[in-house]
Enzyme design. Structure first.
Site, PDB file in Angstrom:
ATOM      1  N   GLU A   8     -30.759  -9.113  26.411  1.00  0.00           N
ATOM      2  CA  GLU A   8     -29.228  -9.652  26.789  1.00  0.00           C
ATOM      3  C   GLU A   8     -28.607  -9.298  27.962  1.00  0.00           C
ATOM      4  O   GLU A   8     -28.025  -9.856  28.476  1.00  0.00           O
ATOM      5  CB  GLU A   8     -28.508  -9.260  25.474  1.00  0.00           C
ATOM      6  CG  GLU A   8     -28.693  -9.930  24.314  1.00  0.00           C
ATOM      7  CD  GLU A   8     -29.937  -9.621  23.469  1.00  0.00           C
ATOM      8  OE1 GLU A   8     -30.463 -10.469  22.763  1.00  0.00           O
ATOM      9  OE2 GLU A   8     -30.753  -8.606  23.753  1.00  0.00           O
ATOM     10  N   HIS A  14     -26.208  -8.694  12.348  1.00  0.00           N
ATOM     11  CA  HIS A  14     -26.199 -10.471  12.102  1.00  0.00           C
ATOM     12  C   HIS A  14     -24.823 -10.856  11.685  1.00  0.00           C
ATOM     13  O   HIS A  14     -24.689 -12.245  11.620  1.00  0.00           O
ATOM     14  CB  HIS A  14     -27.300 -10.776  11.455  1.00  0.00           C
ATOM     15  CG  HIS A  14     -28.647 -10.668  11.931  1.00  0.00           C
ATOM     16  ND1 HIS A  14     -29.207  -9.474  12.177  1.00  0.00           N
ATOM     17  CD2 HIS A  14     -29.527 -11.636  12.525  1.00  0.00           C
ATOM     18  CE1 HIS A  14     -30.436  -9.611  12.741  1.00  0.00           C
ATOM     19  NE2 HIS A  14     -30.577 -10.749  13.020  1.00  0.00           N
TER      20      HIS A  14
END
Length: 334
Positions: free
Chosen positions: A70, A139
């Site tokens: 990322e 998540h």
């Protein structure tokens, strides 16, 4: 489904997810400098299939499958923007954004100030966020307050398909970096999308249900919950106005203030913990702006100050209709 033609518009029923897909397609068609980048967004179309079919249509040089990293994705976007491109990055899950947090907050957000306004950063970071999907750790996060607290970033989140379609296009036109939070548990929520007439400015709040007795401010995944609570409140004879915040930075305090001056009561709700959350900022500002109009303290309804729990008990963590109705009861008890 065949589009329904009306007077001056064309409406089509879409899920919120496919509305984002259609909006991204429009962005790529409209600007050859627009580029999508992220993990598995090309051939796979992303974990939630948001970018499905876009690489095949626009080419692998414009819908780029990135390595798993990322920080590298956002860092690449910074470099692309410096070279005149308009990159739009996808972060697979909310909890995966933190390796890129430094790039977002120390580079992306500060480049314009560092250059004394000479350098624009037209970068969009798409982040699926929130709970309610029964997933594992990392998540189901709601990290929006971290980005709202960072000056130099715009932060928006749609709650319905029409907003999702237009707000992603409006984000892509911004000269400032935009964090675009997508409420993942609402990806399959269907709605009518007007593909001809743009929605409200992405950085403005919207009154989506008028009322006279109290105001509920919500955004993203909790907007349907707020609407359901307002409907249930009718059984107690209470007329509740619902505002979809839409933009988390900047916040449209004028719309909220006007509503509270009418209703006298305010409930602010979000999935993120109430401690240090956006609701606290709204409560403080409205207390300053509309103190003489308030009939009760501003009440916040949010998650607990704890890591997001396991899926078996997430329903006890997330704000629901009952929690909002209980907050209304407390407000009316004053």
């Amino acid at each position: 489904m065949r589009p329904e033609t009306r007077a001056n518009n064309v409406t089509t029923t879409m899920t919120l997810a496919k509305a984002i897909t259609a909006g991204l397609d429009k962005v790529l068609q409209a600007n050859e400098r627009a580029i999508l980048i992220g993990e598995d967004i090309g051939k796979l179309g992303g974990v939630y299939r948001i970018t499905e079919g876009l690489q095949e249509k626009h080419g692998a040089h414009r819908v780029i499958d990135s390595p798993l990293g990322e920080a590298g994705i956002v860092g690449t976007c910074v470099g692309m923007a410096l070279r005149g491109h308009r990159p739009m990055a996808e972060i697979q899950f909310d909890g995966f954004v933190f390796p890129a947090f430094s790039q977002i907050t120390t580079q992306l957000a500060k480049m314009r100030t560092r250059s004394e306004g000479r350098i624009d950063m037209p970068v969009v970071i798409r982040i699926p966020y929130g709970g309610g999907i029964g997933s594992i750790e990392h998540h189901s996060e709601s990290p929006e307050a971290l980005f709202v607290h960072t000056a130099g970033l715009r932060v928006i989140t749609p709650s319905n398909a029409n907003d999702a379609y237009w707000m992603i296009q409006q984000a892509a036109q911004s000269q400032d970096p935009v964090i675009y939070f997508e409420p993942k548990r609402r990806y399959w929520l269907k709605g009518e999308v007007d593909t001809e007439n743009p929605a409200l400015d992405a950085f403005k709040a919207q009154v989506i249900r008028p009322g006279e007795d109290a105001t509920i401010v919500a955004y993203g995944p909790l907007v349907p919950v707020a609407l359901a609570a307002a409907e249930a409140a009718l059984e107690d004879g209470r007329s509740v106005e619902v505002i979809d915040l839409r933009s988390l930075s900047p916040i449209d305090f004028d719309t909220i203030t006007e509503s509270v001056q009418k209703t006298g009561r305010l409930i602010v709700t979000h999935e993120a913990p109430t401690f240090g959350g956006i609701g606290g900022e709204i409560a403080a500002r409205i207390s300053e702006r509309a103190f003489m109009s308030l009939e009760a303290p501003v009440i916040r309804v949010g998650g607990f100050h704890m890591p997001y729990p396991i899926s078996k008990v997430e329903s006890q963590y997330l704000p629901d209709i009952d929690k909002l109705l209980e907050a209304l009861d407390r407000s009316f008890a004053y």
